[in-house]
Design an enzyme around this catalytic site. Structure first.
Site, PDB file in Angstrom:
ATOM      1  N   GLY A  77     -21.430   0.902  12.635  1.00  0.00           N
ATOM      2  CA  GLY A  77     -22.548   0.935  13.573  1.00  0.00           C
ATOM      3  C   GLY A  77     -23.830   0.628  12.836  1.00  0.00           C
ATOM      4  O   GLY A  77     -23.878   0.729  11.613  1.00  0.00           O
ATOM      5  N   CYS A 104     -16.944   2.206   7.505  1.00  0.00           N
ATOM      6  CA  CYS A 104     -18.370   2.050   7.266  1.00  0.00           C
ATOM      7  C   CYS A 104     -19.141   3.250   7.844  1.00  0.00           C
ATOM      8  O   CYS A 104     -18.952   4.369   7.372  1.00  0.00           O
ATOM      9  CB  CYS A 104     -18.833   0.702   7.806  1.00  0.00           C
ATOM     10  SG  CYS A 104     -20.444   0.220   7.196  1.00  0.00           S
ATOM     11  N   TYR A 105     -19.941   3.053   8.875  1.00  0.00           N
ATOM     12  CA  TYR A 105     -20.650   4.182   9.518  1.00  0.00           C
ATOM     13  C   TYR A 105     -19.649   5.277   9.891  1.00  0.00           C
ATOM     14  O   TYR A 105     -19.916   6.470   9.741  1.00  0.00           O
ATOM     15  CB  TYR A 105     -21.357   3.643  10.765  1.00  0.00           C
ATOM     16  CG  TYR A 105     -22.150   4.642  11.564  1.00  0.00           C
ATOM     17  CD1 TYR A 105     -23.455   4.934  11.223  1.00  0.00           C
ATOM     18  CD2 TYR A 105     -21.596   5.259  12.683  1.00  0.00           C
ATOM     19  CE1 TYR A 105     -24.196   5.840  11.982  1.00  0.00           C
ATOM     20  CE2 TYR A 105     -22.329   6.161  13.447  1.00  0.00           C
ATOM     21  CZ  TYR A 105     -23.633   6.444  13.092  1.00  0.00           C
ATOM     22  OH  TYR A 105     -24.365   7.335  13.844  1.00  0.00           O
ATOM     23  N   HIS A 191     -14.970  -3.335   5.473  1.00  0.00           N
ATOM     24  CA  HIS A 191     -14.438  -3.648   6.806  1.00  0.00           C
ATOM     25  C   HIS A 191     -13.060  -4.312   6.723  1.00  0.00           C
ATOM     26  O   HIS A 191     -12.973  -5.508   6.467  1.00  0.00           O
ATOM     27  CB  HIS A 191     -15.415  -4.581   7.538  1.00  0.00           C
ATOM     28  CG  HIS A 191     -16.676  -3.894   7.929  1.00  0.00           C
ATOM     29  ND1 HIS A 191     -16.854  -3.300   9.158  1.00  0.00           N
ATOM     30  CD2 HIS A 191     -17.809  -3.671   7.244  1.00  0.00           C
ATOM     31  CE1 HIS A 191     -18.049  -2.749   9.211  1.00  0.00           C
ATOM     32  NE2 HIS A 191     -18.651  -2.958   8.061  1.00  0.00           N
ATOM     33  N   GLU A 193     -11.223  -5.070   9.093  1.00  0.00           N
ATOM     34  CA  GLU A 193     -10.962  -5.890  10.286  1.00  0.00           C
ATOM     35  C   GLU A 193     -11.432  -7.328  10.138  1.00  0.00           C
ATOM     36  O   GLU A 193     -11.016  -8.189  10.905  1.00  0.00           O
ATOM     37  CB  GLU A 193     -11.606  -5.240  11.527  1.00  0.00           C
ATOM     38  CG  GLU A 193     -13.137  -5.256  11.589  1.00  0.00           C
ATOM     39  CD  GLU A 193     -13.816  -4.144  10.799  1.00  0.00           C
ATOM     40  OE1 GLU A 193     -13.165  -3.567   9.912  1.00  0.00           O
ATOM     41  OE2 GLU A 193     -15.000  -3.867  11.051  1.00  0.00           O
ATOM     42  N   ASP A 249     -10.166 -18.746  31.803  1.00  0.00           N
ATOM     43  CA  ASP A 249     -10.481 -17.336  32.052  1.00  0.00           C
ATOM     44  C   ASP A 249     -10.398 -16.975  33.534  1.00  0.00           C
ATOM     45  O   ASP A 249      -9.808 -15.957  33.903  1.00  0.00           O
ATOM     46  CB  ASP A 249     -11.885 -16.998  31.523  1.00  0.00           C
ATOM     47  CG  ASP A 249     -12.046 -17.430  30.083  1.00  0.00           C
ATOM     48  OD1 ASP A 249     -11.015 -17.687  29.435  1.00  0.00           O
ATOM     49  OD2 ASP A 249     -13.193 -17.523  29.616  1.00  0.00           O
ATOM     50  N   LYS A 391      -9.908 -14.492  23.490  1.00  0.00           N
ATOM     51  CA  LYS A 391      -9.342 -15.689  24.112  1.00  0.00           C
ATOM     52  C   LYS A 391      -7.830 -15.831  23.869  1.00  0.00           C
ATOM     53  O   LYS A 391      -7.091 -16.175  24.775  1.00  0.00           O
ATOM     54  CB  LYS A 391     -10.066 -16.911  23.544  1.00  0.00           C
ATOM     55  CG  LYS A 391      -9.865 -18.152  24.345  1.00  0.00           C
ATOM     56  CD  LYS A 391     -10.845 -18.187  25.473  1.00  0.00           C
ATOM     57  CE  LYS A 391     -10.760 -19.434  26.284  1.00  0.00           C
ATOM     58  NZ  LYS A 391     -11.828 -19.466  27.283  1.00  0.00           N
TER      59      LYS A 391
END
Ligand code: XMP
Length: 535
Positions: A77, A104-105, A191, A193, A249, A391
């Site tokens: 964050g 992280c945060y 991170h 991710e 979409d 997507k």
């Protein structure tokens, strides 16, 4: 799009999604503290075939207990954990006995809750760092001792309480990874991710599968079942309107709704005359013959042309198209008198990209108009079943719902369509030229097997005439530019290195077959600084 994603506003706060009953499905919850990568964590966990949901950072411990997740991930964050008003979790979550991974945060929150001290670092650390693992415990199983990790922080744990042990360090961060000695609480200052972190997937897999014990049995079909159930519950016996644009979409949104509520779905397709060749016919066929929806086609081609007459400014074109679209859509929707809901194919990246915070990292560059951009005054309750999805997940869902491959893999197409590829004033003859030339380009890409290597390809009609010779005659005709780009996220893009033979064939065919065109050029500009579209 109605969601404004300011940097410090966790996306999950606006999520109106219901929650799954996790009896059948292993569940990981990501508590969203406002990081731009919170959704990415969710996606990476789903890549491990574990269902994962992004939720508000302050979801109560009681509610979390009811949802029976196998693990919690606290996202990063933009705030400092010690700042006034910084988002905090319910402190009770640390006593639930559910494994927790703070990133992280999130790590700073977890460590602080257990008496560690967090302070600003002298030099903020952004980018790649070399990380040494000092304890190859469960979290770092099967990961080499040294790895490159992605850091992005201004604070870090300065003093680690005795309750924790250190698992990894970088040169400037003594506690790059930590583990509680007696409770299943872990923290990563970097991170896992983001793709720049090596073995990030393994790390997340070690957490969700190893530490949390998730089985990894979740598939996209489970997501369809869940969404169908939620949609049925929410909609009841009411009618839902879904706008179709010709794109993936809105088609997947409609197909999902069709599966959930069948005859209670009405689709609206506004034919603005700015679509690619054969596109409106394809939409009609798909949604009346394959999915037998109540399809309302509004032929507004002339109205769009009239309103666009002599308009040359790209943003004006967008505004006009947006306004006329809403007008036409509203009229059509009013004819469906019993509708209560409006479904939109908003995806998570739309939510980020349209972030209305002008100072935010995702400040909008163009006044984008999507079918998703219908105003609230239309008076419908909004349904956005894809708003947590990326997507590729939407594409997988579409295929599973039975939509054809060519629709699922179709290159993206801007809401204002060919109007922003017809440089200068728009007219029907110019649109016809664009449609023909575009169809040749796409046909050649497909037959050369290149269509899926390229993320977006199209032609642009330039507002210039140039001299040519055809037979013995001198010509003075239009020029077409070809644009083809490779990109991960459309925020940056490289021009495509075409095999020359393919380019030659495209050029020959366009000049021979499209009347009024005597020159073809290839756009070799990357984004940035050039955008993908020319207008
Ligand atoms: P740019 O030109 O900004 O394009 O590099 C990035 C992506 O966005 C699409 N694009 C639009 N999409 N309405 C849309 O729905 C618009 O006004 C618009 N302008 C650009 C573009 O086609 C590319 O995929």
């Amino acid at each position: 799009m109605t969601d404004n994603r300011a940097t410090a506003t966790p996306a999950a706060e606006n999520s109106d999604h219901g929650f799954i009953d996790s009896k059948d499905e292993d569940l990981i919850l990501v508590l969203d503290f406002g990081s731009q990568t919170a959704q990415l964590i969710t996606r990476r966990v789903r890549d491990q075939h574990v269902f994962c949901q992004l939720v508000r950072h302050d979801l109560s411990a009681e509610r979390i207990r009811e949802m029976k997740p196998k693990g919690l991930i606290l996202s990063g964050g933009p705030s400092s954990v010690y700042a006034e008003g910084a988002p905090q979790p319910d402190p009770e979550i640390f006593n639930l006995g559910i494994p927790i991974l703070g990133i992280c945060y999130g790590m700073q929150l977890a460590c602080r809750s257990q008496n560690s001290e967090i302070k600003p670092v002298e030099t903020r650390e952004f980018g790649r760092s070399s990380c040494r693992i000092v304890s190859a415990a469960d979290l770092f199983g099967e990961i080499p001792e040294k790895l490159t990790v992605w850091m992005s922080h201004g604070d870090q744990v300065q003093e680690l309480s005795d309750e924790f042990e250190s698992l990894a360090a970088t040169d400037s961060c003594t506690y790059a990874a930590v583990k509680h000695r007696t409770q299943p609480i872990y923290g990563l200052q970097f991170h896992p991710e983001v793709t720049h972190t090596e073995h990030g997937d393994r790390l997340l897999a070690n957490f969700v599968r190893g530490i949390c014990g998730c089985r990894g049995s979740w598939r996209i079909s489970s997501l369809i079942d869940r969404e169908v159930k939620l949609l049925r519950e929410r909609v009841g016996s009411s009618r839902v309107i879904c706008g179709l644009s010709g794109g993936v979409d809105s088609a997947v949104t409609a197909a999902l709704l069709y599966k959930a509520i069948g005859p209670q779905l009405s689709c609206i397709f506004v034919d603005n005359g700015l679509l690619r060749k054969g596109e409106s016919e394809a939409v009609e066929q798909e949604f009346t013959q394959h999915f037998r929806t109540d399809l309302h086609v509004s032929d507004a081609r002339q109205q769009f042309l009239d309103e666009l007459r002599d308009v040359t400014d790209p943003q004006k074109k967008r505004k006009i198209i947006g306004r006329v679209f809403i007008d036409v859509f509203r009229k059509e929707a009013e004819s469906i008198t019993d509708a209560r809901f409006l479904a939109q194919g908003t995806l998570y990246p739309d939510v980020i990209e349209s972030g209305a915070n002008p100072d935010g990292p995702a400040a909008t560059i163009k006044a984008h108009h999507n079918v998703g951009g219908l105003p609230e005054e239309l008076g419908f309750e909004l349904i956005e079943p894809l708003r947590d999805l990326f997507k590729d997940e939407v594409r997988r869902m579409g295929l599973e719902l039975g939509l054809p491959e060519h629709l699922i893999w179709r290159h993206p197409f801007p809401g204002p369509g060919l109007a922003v590829r017809c440089l200068g004033a728009v007219s029907e003859p110019k649109l016809a030229t664009l449609r023909e030339a575009d169809a040749i380009l796409i046909e050649e890409l497909r037959s050369a097997g290149l269509y899926r290597d390229i993320q977006q390809a199209f032609v642009v009609l330039l507002p210039v005439q140039s001299v040519g010779v055809m037979g013995d005659a001198r010509t003075y005709e239009d020029a077409i530019a070809i644009r083809a780009v490779q990109t991960d996220d459309f925020m940056t893009a490289d021009w495509y290195q075409f095999p020359h033979k393919v380019l030659a064939r495209i050029s020959t065919r366009i000049i021979n077959e499209v009347r009024g065109v005597n020159r073809v050029v290839y756009d070799i500009s990357s984004k940035p600084p050039s955008t993908i579209e020319w207008e």
